[in-house]
Structure formats: C-alpha cells, structure tokens
Design a protein around this motif. Structure first.
Motif, PDB file in Angstrom:
ATOM      1  N   ALA B  48       0.963  -1.039   0.165  1.00 58.80           N
ATOM      2  CA  ALA B  48       0.023   0.083   0.197  1.00 58.80           C
ATOM      3  C   ALA B  48       0.670   1.220  -0.096  1.00 58.80           C
ATOM      4  O   ALA B  48       0.457   2.271  -0.630  1.00 58.80           O
ATOM      5  CB  ALA B  48      -0.831   0.111   1.087  1.00 58.80           C
ATOM      6  N   CYS B  49       2.071   1.318   0.704  1.00 55.31           N
ATOM      7  CA  CYS B  49       2.761   2.337   0.798  1.00 55.31           C
ATOM      8  C   CYS B  49       3.822   2.539  -0.400  1.00 55.31           C
ATOM      9  O   CYS B  49       4.986   3.371  -0.139  1.00 55.31           O
ATOM     10  CB  CYS B  49       3.564   2.053   2.331  1.00 55.31           C
ATOM     11  N   THR B  50       3.361   1.569  -1.526  1.00 51.97           N
ATOM     12  CA  THR B  50       4.594   1.847  -2.414  1.00 51.97           C
ATOM     13  C   THR B  50       4.937   3.054  -3.140  1.00 51.97           C
ATOM     14  O   THR B  50       3.638   4.023  -3.366  1.00 51.97           O
ATOM     15  CB  THR B  50       4.143   0.854  -3.651  1.00 51.97           C
ATOM     16  N   ILE B  51       6.120   3.655  -3.167  1.00 49.96           N
ATOM     17  CA  ILE B  51       6.343   4.849  -3.813  1.00 49.96           C
ATOM     18  C   ILE B  51       7.762   4.785  -4.602  1.00 49.96           C
ATOM     19  O   ILE B  51       8.079   3.434  -4.885  1.00 49.96           O
ATOM     20  CB  ILE B  51       6.665   6.088  -2.768  1.00 49.96           C
ATOM     21  N   LEU B  52       7.898   5.586  -5.685  1.00 48.37           N
ATOM     22  CA  LEU B  52       9.043   5.396  -6.552  1.00 48.37           C
ATOM     23  C   LEU B  52      10.328   6.125  -6.107  1.00 48.37           C
ATOM     24  O   LEU B  52      10.123   7.229  -5.655  1.00 48.37           O
ATOM     25  CB  LEU B  52       8.831   5.922  -7.915  1.00 48.37           C
ATOM     26  N   VAL B  53      11.434   5.311  -6.267  1.00 48.32           N
ATOM     27  CA  VAL B  53      12.800   5.754  -5.588  1.00 48.32           C
ATOM     28  C   VAL B  53      13.534   5.697  -7.130  1.00 48.32           C
ATOM     29  O   VAL B  53      13.752   4.638  -7.271  1.00 48.32           O
ATOM     30  CB  VAL B  53      13.104   5.154  -4.166  1.00 48.32           C
ATOM     31  N   ASP B  54      13.912   6.896  -7.484  1.00 49.94           N
ATOM     32  CA  ASP B  54      14.534   6.845  -8.883  1.00 49.94           C
ATOM     33  C   ASP B  54      13.947   5.787  -9.557  1.00 49.94           C
ATOM     34  O   ASP B  54      14.518   4.896 -10.333  1.00 49.94           O
ATOM     35  CB  ASP B  54      16.011   6.348  -8.650  1.00 49.94           C
ATOM     36  N   GLY B  55      12.704   6.039  -9.656  1.00 50.44           N
ATOM     37  CA  GLY B  55      11.871   5.199 -10.620  1.00 50.44           C
ATOM     38  C   GLY B  55      11.493   3.695 -10.232  1.00 50.44           C
ATOM     39  O   GLY B  55      10.890   2.880 -10.795  1.00 50.44           O
ATOM     40  N   ASP B  56      12.156   3.344  -9.012  1.00 50.22           N
ATOM     41  CA  ASP B  56      11.832   1.937  -8.543  1.00 50.22           C
ATOM     42  C   ASP B  56      10.872   1.862  -7.542  1.00 50.22           C
ATOM     43  O   ASP B  56      10.819   2.570  -6.710  1.00 50.22           O
ATOM     44  CB  ASP B  56      13.105   1.237  -8.081  1.00 50.22           C
ATOM     45  N   PRO B  57       9.828   0.918  -7.733  1.00 51.17           N
ATOM     46  CA  PRO B  57       8.891   0.857  -6.742  1.00 51.17           C
ATOM     47  C   PRO B  57       9.523   0.204  -5.257  1.00 51.17           C
ATOM     48  O   PRO B  57      10.403  -0.653  -5.412  1.00 51.17           O
ATOM     49  CB  PRO B  57       7.773  -0.346  -7.025  1.00 51.17           C
ATOM     50  N   VAL B  58       9.222   0.943  -4.261  1.00 55.28           N
ATOM     51  CA  VAL B  58       9.743   0.628  -2.935  1.00 55.28           C
ATOM     52  C   VAL B  58       8.733   0.716  -1.989  1.00 55.28           C
ATOM     53  O   VAL B  58       7.696   1.360  -1.890  1.00 55.28           O
ATOM     54  CB  VAL B  58      11.003   1.777  -2.683  1.00 55.28           C
ATOM     55  N   SER B  59       8.780  -0.122  -0.624  1.00 52.31           N
ATOM     56  CA  SER B  59       7.932   0.031   0.291  1.00 52.31           C
ATOM     57  C   SER B  59       8.326   0.995   1.447  1.00 52.31           C
ATOM     58  O   SER B  59       9.436   0.885   1.928  1.00 52.31           O
ATOM     59  CB  SER B  59       8.059  -1.393   0.961  1.00 52.31           C
ATOM     60  N   ALA B  60       7.587   2.161   1.124  1.00 52.72           N
ATOM     61  CA  ALA B  60       7.997   3.379   2.118  1.00 52.72           C
ATOM     62  C   ALA B  60       8.138   3.153   3.536  1.00 52.72           C
ATOM     63  O   ALA B  60       9.001   3.557   4.262  1.00 52.72           O
ATOM     64  CB  ALA B  60       7.298   4.574   1.476  1.00 52.72           C
TER      65      ALA B  60
END
Lengths: 765, 160
Positions: B48-60
């Motif tokens: 649910a908390c997925t965001i993009l870090v340099d375009g990669d999906p990451v669990s924030a």
C-alpha cells in the motif's frame, strides 16, 4: 469483467479522482494540534487473572502522558460493550480471555515512545486453564470464561424463532428456528443424510487499520473514526460514559476497507478514555497485527440431517450449528440468528428445525464479516445438497432446480417473498460455465441470504440550492462501495437534474440524520429510500415556490432541469429564487425517512427487506498426487434488483467472491496451542493477483423486484455465499473426493482422496 | 543520531535532518504532508505504501529515510502534473479499479514503474508485478483491466 465510467458519471468519478491522486482523506490521515499517540499492551496469555499492573516505569519516561488500565473503568457508567449482549470490557479489568486482550494503554508524544513505554509496564498474571475450541469449551469440566450472567438483551426476533442467553457454561447464546413438523418430514423421507461441515477462521484484513482520533472539549467528546456505524457508535460511547448522545460527535471520513470488521463498537471508548485521562486529543492506530487480533469471522461446525422423497424433493432439515464466538460477544448473537435462519438455503421445505449456538473460547472475538453467518450456512447447505444429489444419482443442477423457491414464494412462513427469479440466474450461471473438459470437474452452488437487516431505518436530507445544486446528507459511510455516488444518483433522478449537480455531505453525527449503520447491504436500499423520499420532498417545495411566483398551482408546472415549464413558457429558477430571497439565495431542504416496521409474526421480527442470491460455479483440476487444487474458472452472479452502476455492482460481487475463494482455498487464521499461529500480515495469506483463477467473472441480474428505489436492493455481501461449496462440489465432480472442511489444503484433499475407498457413510433407507 | 538527507520529492528539493530510525513513509506523511502514501501492514507485505525511488517501486514503510539520500522520489501526488492525470491514473478511473482506495496510490505507482520498463507487458509479467501489492476489495479484475488499458494506450501513443 469491467465497466467503463465516463466523466459524466459525476460523484463516482470525482471521488475516485481523489483516490487516484492521493487526495482522499481517511481517518488514518487525520491530525489534530497537540495530538498524542496511543499504543496498547496486549495479553500474551489465552486466559489469566491479572494480579497487578505496575506502570510506574512507563509513566516516568519522557514523553509519556498517561497509562490507562482496568482501574480507570471505575469512572465509567457502563464499562462493557457488545451487540445486544455486552460482555467485553473497554479494557481488561481483572482477567484476560485471549491472546491479544488489551491490558494497558499508553498515551505518548509519538508512537515510538508509546511502544517503548509498553515494554516498561509490568503485569503480573496468574495463568488460568484455557479452552481453545468449542468442543473443549463444552466439556463438563471445562474452565469457564465468565463467572457472572451476561449483561444485555437479545436482538429482536419473531415467530418461529427463540433464544436463550447463557444456556450452558461457556455458551453465550442459543438460537433456534423452525417451522413444520421436522420429525414427521424426516420419518417420511425416502432417504436421509447426515453430514457435518466445518469452516475455518478468517480475518477481515482491511488495509486501513483500525484508527480513531478522540478529543474532549469540556464534557463533550468528538471522534474521527473508521467505524462503519457512526450512530451505533455514538449510542455506545454515550452509554459507556453516561453522556447524552448529543455530547458525543462522530465524524466518519473515508474508510479504507471494513468488510464488517469496522462495524459496531470496538476500541473507540478506550480511545475516549485515553484522551480524557491525557487531557489531549489522542490518536490510536492499531498495527495490522493488532487488527488481526481484534476480530475474526466465526469458525463453525454445522451438522445437517436432510430428508428427501422418492422424486428428489427436499422434505425437512435438522441443523445443529456450533459457532466459535471467541472470547467476547461482539456481534455473535446476530451471527447465530442469521446462520440458524438461513440454513435451509433457497429451497422449498416442509419443515426446518435448526439450532445455532455461540460457544465461548479463549480466542479472538468473532463478529460480523460480510454475510453475517450467510457464508457458513451456504457452505454447509450447498455442499450437502450437492452430496445428496450425487449419492442419489441425480444431476446436482436438476436436483436444485426441482427444489428452488419461485419468485414471490416465502423463504419462511410469513416472511417477504423471494424477490428475484432464482432459476433464471441459475440458468445464466450454467450457460456461463466453460465447456466441459476431460480431467476437470465442475461444481455449482446457490448461496442465499436475507439482506437489509431487521427493522432497519434510515433518514436523509436532500438540500437543493438556488442554482439547482444538490447536497445529499445521510449517515451512510463510504467504505469503498460507492454509496455517495448511489445516493446522489437516486436524488438527482427524482429531481430530474444532471448527476454531476449533486455532492454527498461528509458524515458527522452532529449534522447528518441517523441510520442503523452501513452494513448488511442495507444502505442503498434503506437509506436510498429515505433519499428518494427527501428528494421528492425537496422537489415539491421547489414546485410550490415556483407556482407561488408564477401565480399558478404546483400541478400546472413541471421541472425541466433547473427551469420551470408553465404552459409553453420555460422560466429559469435561479433568478426567480434570487429575486424573492435575495442575499445568498435559498435552499429547499427535503426530508425523507424509511423504516421497515417490526412484524412479530415473521421469524426475524420484521420482514426481510430483500433476498440476496449468489449463483456460483467453479471448474477445477486436481493433482491427485499432491492434493493441489487449481481453480481454472470461477463464475459468480447476484441480483441487484436494479444496478445503479453496473461496474460498481460487479466490483462488489467480484470482491466478495475473491474473499470467499481465498477462504475456500487457503486463507485461515490458525492457532498453535493457545497462541495465534499466523496473526501477522507476513504469515497470514490473503489472495494476490496471481492466486486468482485465470477465468474469474461476475454477472449481475436486474430483477427490478427489490423494495429500493427503482426496484434496487443491496449486493455488497452476495459474492461470498456460494463460492466454497461450488469449489468443493467441483472437486468431488473431478475426483469423487468429498471435502467438508475449509480451506481445501492439499493435505485435506489427499485425505479426502484416500477416503474415497471407504464405505458410503450415507444412511440411506 | 541526526542525519542530513537531500532528496527531490515530486520535483521539489528537500534538505532534511532525520533520525536514523525515521522511515520514508513517516517523513513523506508527517513532514512533507504527502498522505497519499498509505501505510497498511507496515511490514513490506501489502504494498500500500509503494512509492518510486529513482523510478523503482519501494515499500516506504520499511525503508529508512537515510537510505534514500540523494535520490528522486515520486509519490502519487507527483503524478498528475498540472492536474492532468497520467495514463495509468486515467485507466484506473475508466475501469473503476478502486473500491476503498487504500491500496490505490501504491497500485498506481507500481503500474507506472512497470509500464515505464515495459510498455507492453505480457500477462505473466503483469501478474508477477502486481502480486507484490494486495487489494482486499476488488478481486483484481478491474485493476488488471486498467493495466491493459494503460498499456494499450501507451502502445497507441508510441505508434502515433
């Protein structure tokens, strides 16, 4: 199957646009100035006496404001909650009854500090013997969970139904229902079948955790709450704190999923108590681990004895149902009633005799879960119907059709007739199934439940301003089902205004008229009828005003959009309103209400508002070497009466079916000894996209026979009902293996495959 | 321990002093007001908390803020530049790929990352990617339809 939406579709589109851009506000997002954060200490014991709690070290920590324990309940007017029967203390008083029971609550400047403070609280427990299953709880020498009679009253029931509170040690509630002479019906049967079915424990796993923010100003308390039932919650908080209901205010922002888990009072009074003691607003957001320890769906064991005549007509059924209620009542009474009442399924019987008992165990409290006992009843009933047909050498489809209730026929004596064509939906299901393939099995089921609740009511305001803009105000919360869009559509249809002219007021008990809560698939129907009436009222006011301005009677004019037609002329309303009222204009405020009257001659104590079918079909492939079952196709259908938005209805049916599919195949909350074995998001498995059948489809019929506006009825719970039975029936069709317990793990499938050689246990006369 | 972290979030630079224990989701939600990042399981299980870090999906929820020093972060609030929805957001709307919406921002960002890598993913790839995120409401059909619609739109755009 999906359905496209256009920008024109208004409220729906606007609400979803916010969701797509991160602008929706959930209770989870609410922040108040100087707000503290709460965390809860939970019992590691399944059953223990609390000898002492020492929170002095926690209180000495920087940033810790207060610690609430059972000792603080002395100041409450009534420290217990529960639906009808109230046995759950706001926080444990002197005893804990399951692993996860709340023992102490810390308020601190942030969650990290509150967590650390929990570690500093010393609780001295005296462990007691625990009972983890209903069978253990029913033993003669079993430890007893409660020493005093249960407080409260049973929910309303009517003719043919009866109940007992605390009928035996560790039995919270017993509901019985019946009609006809079941002994005679079974004695006269050509064939009699007795089978026992079990269904496992699952958790709601709503993604937004339980979250509440409470704030006191003087003697008044206000909440921002994820609770599905704001007015129910208001009444509970008022009773518990000894306040007039007007001193309790509940705001319900958008809810991030509930499925029944967020219905009725839970930890909200505790949050209020924490806030009052801290003298500051307090936010309590449970972790998902804690959510999983808060409520589950009732595990159940159902023994059905069913008699059939020579022609394959159903005669009578006796049902003995044991529901594991867990440690506290919550909504167990309602689940017992609904399971016992629904056990006959969508068929014609001469006699029914059912008993449903809620047994207390030292496990997570069981409560409402999308379908309220309907899933448990449909699972057992539809599995047995299929087994009976196969044992008699009948085609399970033809066998069902022979016995199906027709539209208008009552489900039970004196009840409202079936408001749909069960056979037509069943035919559509059969036609939707894939062509038969060798090596695969197919199974069907027809789940059914009453929907809309018992004697429910709703009220609504429809406010139409000088520009023909509409604000619809009710207590129905948006939990993802699209209720705001539905309510706005109902109002604008009556007013003849474009759908995008309406907005839905935020839910706040200080402003919205009340209803019984957003559950039992009642909102669009019950509150929808109130909205329809309120819109009519507003329309009459507009027409009366325009007539007075035009010097005619309301009968002489009609509304066309926001213009009034009088003879050949069209008069714009806005200038007319502004000319008369001046200033900022005016609102025509329509009021509407609906109440399903109580009717003691009916089994539920009121006519059931609607009937909710779940036509379910599955195609499976079984690896007989490993016991692995692959569901290749899953087709599920229901009846919306009238679909206000077909895509939304399909989404409700598919979403419920996905939950039921998981419960059938793998999802289960397990215990190891007296400890929860997988009550964490990491260990507890819910379906992901790759788990779903490749061919997964839903259909929604529109019988137009519902009591709601335009013949609509609720559909939210429907998709749960028939799925498990359809899959098990398909497994039997493929292999001859008879599954009677969910989930259908490879171990159970292998055991059922092995058991095929055993002699037939059917007691056929 | 306090650490200096420089990040660009939705195109805007931030120089932040953070504690070593602070997670990306806490900083986004509580310090930058980007509450579109939803925390559900808080264990990197549900997405649910997925965001993009340099375009990669990451669990924030499970990423320490100091780990993303010197990176570009995109949250759901950063997608609809100037109020114009992206193709993925538009597809989610058209296919009604929502119910409660708590998983939605994570799903949209996940699909955005997928289609940036592979504008025309096959079904197996879509299944594999989407299986990192949980939706408890929809049963996934509408979300899969939105992914197909968005990727078809990208193909049309590329062909034009």
């Amino acid at each position: 199957m999906t359905h496209s939406h256009t920008q024109e579709s208004d409220t729906y589109f606007r609400a979803f646009r916010k969701k797509a851009t991160g602008q929706s506000v959930y209770t989870f997002d609410v922040v108040l100035p100087f707000m503290l954060h709460g965390k809860l200490l939970r019992s590691p014991h399944a059953h223990a006496r609390i000898k002492s709690i020492d929170a002095s070290k926690a209180l000495a920590m920087d940033g810790v404001s207060c610690v609430v324990t059972g000792a603080d309940l002395a100041e409450l007017a009534d420290p217990y909650y529960g639906v009808g029967l109230r046995d759950q203390p706001v926080i444990a008083i002197d005893r804990v009854r399951y692993v996860g029971d709340v023992v102490a609550a810390v308020c601190a400047v942030d969650e990290n500090t509150a967590y650390r403070a929990l570690q500093q609280i010393v609780v001295d427990y005296e462990p007691l013997l625990s009972v983890m299953t209903p069978s253990a709880a029913l033993m003669d020498d079993a430890p007893v969970l409660f020493d005093t009679p249960t407080r409260g009253v049973s929910p309303v029931i009517g003719a043919g139904s009866a109940y007992k509170i605390d009928p035996a040690p560790n039995v919270l509630y017993e509901y019985t229902f019946g009609y006809g002479d079941v002994d005679r019906a079974l004695d006269s049967a050509h064939a009699l079948f007795t089978d026992t079915f079990e269904i496992g424990r699952i958790n709601h796993f709503h993604l937004e955790p339980y979250v509440n923010v409470a704030r006191w100003t003087g003697s008044q308390v206000e909440f921002w709450s994820c609770n599905q039932d704001p007015f129910v919650l208001r009444a509970d908080v008022a009773r518990i704190f000894g306040l007039p209901v007007t001193d309790v205010r509940i705001r319900t922002p958008l809810i991030g999923g509930g499925f029944g888990g967020k219905s009725y009072c839970k930890m909200e009074p505790l949050v209020a108590l924490m806030s009052r003691k801290a003298g500051a607003p307090v936010r309590l957001a449970l972790s998902m681990d804690e959510s999983m320890l808060t409520l589950v769906k009732h595990p159940a064991s159902l023994t059905l004895t069913t008699g059939v005549d020579k022609q394959g007509l159903l005669l009578g059924r006796r049902a003995d149902i044991t529901l594991d209620g867990g440690a506290y009542s919550d909504a167990s009474t309602l689940v017992a009633i609904k399971t016992g009442f629904r056990i006959g399924g969508p068929y014609r019987w001469q006699a029914i005799d059912s008993r449903a008992r809620i047994v207390r165990t030292n496990t997570i409290p069981s409560g409402s879960f999308r379908g309220f006992g309907g899933t448990q009843a449909s699972w057992a009933s539809e599995r047995q119907i299929d087994m009976i047909a196969r044992r008699l050498g009948h085609d399970p489809v033809a066998f069902r059709k022979r016995n199906l209730l027709k539209a208008g026929e009552p489900f039970a004596p004196n009840d409202r007739g079936i408001d749909l064509d069960l056979a037509a939906g069943f035919d559509r299901l059969i036609a939707s199934m894939p062509a038969r393939t060798k090596g695969r099995g197919q199974g069907v089921a027809i789940g059914i439940k009453d929907a809309g609740g018992t004697g429910n009511h709703g009220q609504a305001l429809v406010r139409v301003n000088q520009s023909g803009q509409v604000c619809v105000s009710t207590a129905t919360v948006d939990i993802g089902q699209g209720a705001p869009s539905a309510m706005c559509r109902i109002a604008t249809e009556v007013l003849g205004l474009p759908r995008n002219t309406a907005v839905y007021a935020s839910v706040d008990t200080e402003h919205n008229p009340p209803d019984n809560g957003t559950h039992v698939s009642c909102a669009t129907m019950i509150t929808g009828l109130a909205v329809e009436a309120a819109a009519r009222d507003a329309l009459q006011q507009v027409l009366a005003f325009a007539a007075s301005q035009l010097g005619c009677t309301a009968d002489d004019i009609t509304l066309e959009g926001w213009l009034v037609r009088h003879g050949g002329a069209l008069h714009p309303l806005e200038p007319m309103i502004r000319k008369y009222f001046g200033g900022i204009g005016w609102e025509f405020i329509g009021r509407g209400a609906f109440k399903e009257p109580y009717a003691p001659a009916t089994p539920m104590g009121a006519e059931n508002v609607s009937w909710m079918p779940c036509w379910s079909g599955a195609e499976v492939e079984v690896d007989e070497e490993t016991g692995q079952v692959r569901v290749l196709s899953l087709v599920v259908g229901s009846d919306a009466g009238r679909a206000l938005d077909m895509g939304t209805c399909i989404g409700q049916v598919e979403g419920a079916a996905a939950q039921a599919f998981a419960q059938a195949m793998f999802e289960e909350m397990r215990y190891r000894g007296d400890q929860p074995d997988n009550a964490t998001p990491l260990a507890y498995r819910v379906p992901r996209v790759a788990d779903m059948p490749q061919d997964f489809r839903a259909f929604v019929m529109e019988s137009r026979l519902g009591v709601g506006p335009g013949g609509l009825k609720g559909i939210g719970e429907a998709g749960m009902l028939g799925i498990a039975a359809a899959i098990a029936n398909a497994i039997e069709d493929a292999t001859g293996a008879s599954l009677t317990k969910t989930p259908f793990t490879p171990e159970r499938v292998l055991a059922a495959l092995d058991a095929r050689q055993a002699p037939d246990i059917a007691a056929s006369k | 321990m306090r650490l200096n972290v420089n990040v660009v979030v939705n195109g805007r630079s931030h120089a932040l002093e953070v504690g070593a224990h602070e997670t990306l989701s806490d900083v986004l939600r509580e310090r930058l007001g980007l509450t579109g990042c939803k925390v559900a399981c808080d264990q990197s299980v549900c997405g649910a908390c997925t965001i993009l870090v340099d375009g990669d999906p990451v669990s924030a929820c499970s990423t320490f803020m100091f780990k993303v020093d010197d990176s570009k972060i995109t949250t759901v609030e950063g997608l609809a530049a100037g109020g114009v929805l992206t193709r993925v957001q538009e597809a989610f709307l058209q296919d009604g790929a929502f119910q409660c919406g708590f998983c939605t921002s994570g799903m949209i960002l996940l699909v955005t990352a997928l289609l940036a890598r592979d504008p025309n993913p096959d079904d197996a790839t879509v299944q594999q990617w989407l299986s990192s995120n949980i939706c408890r409401c929809t049963g996934y059909n509408s979300i899969l339809a939105a992914v197909r619609r968005a990727s078809a739109g990208l193909r049309t755009e590329a062909a034009a």
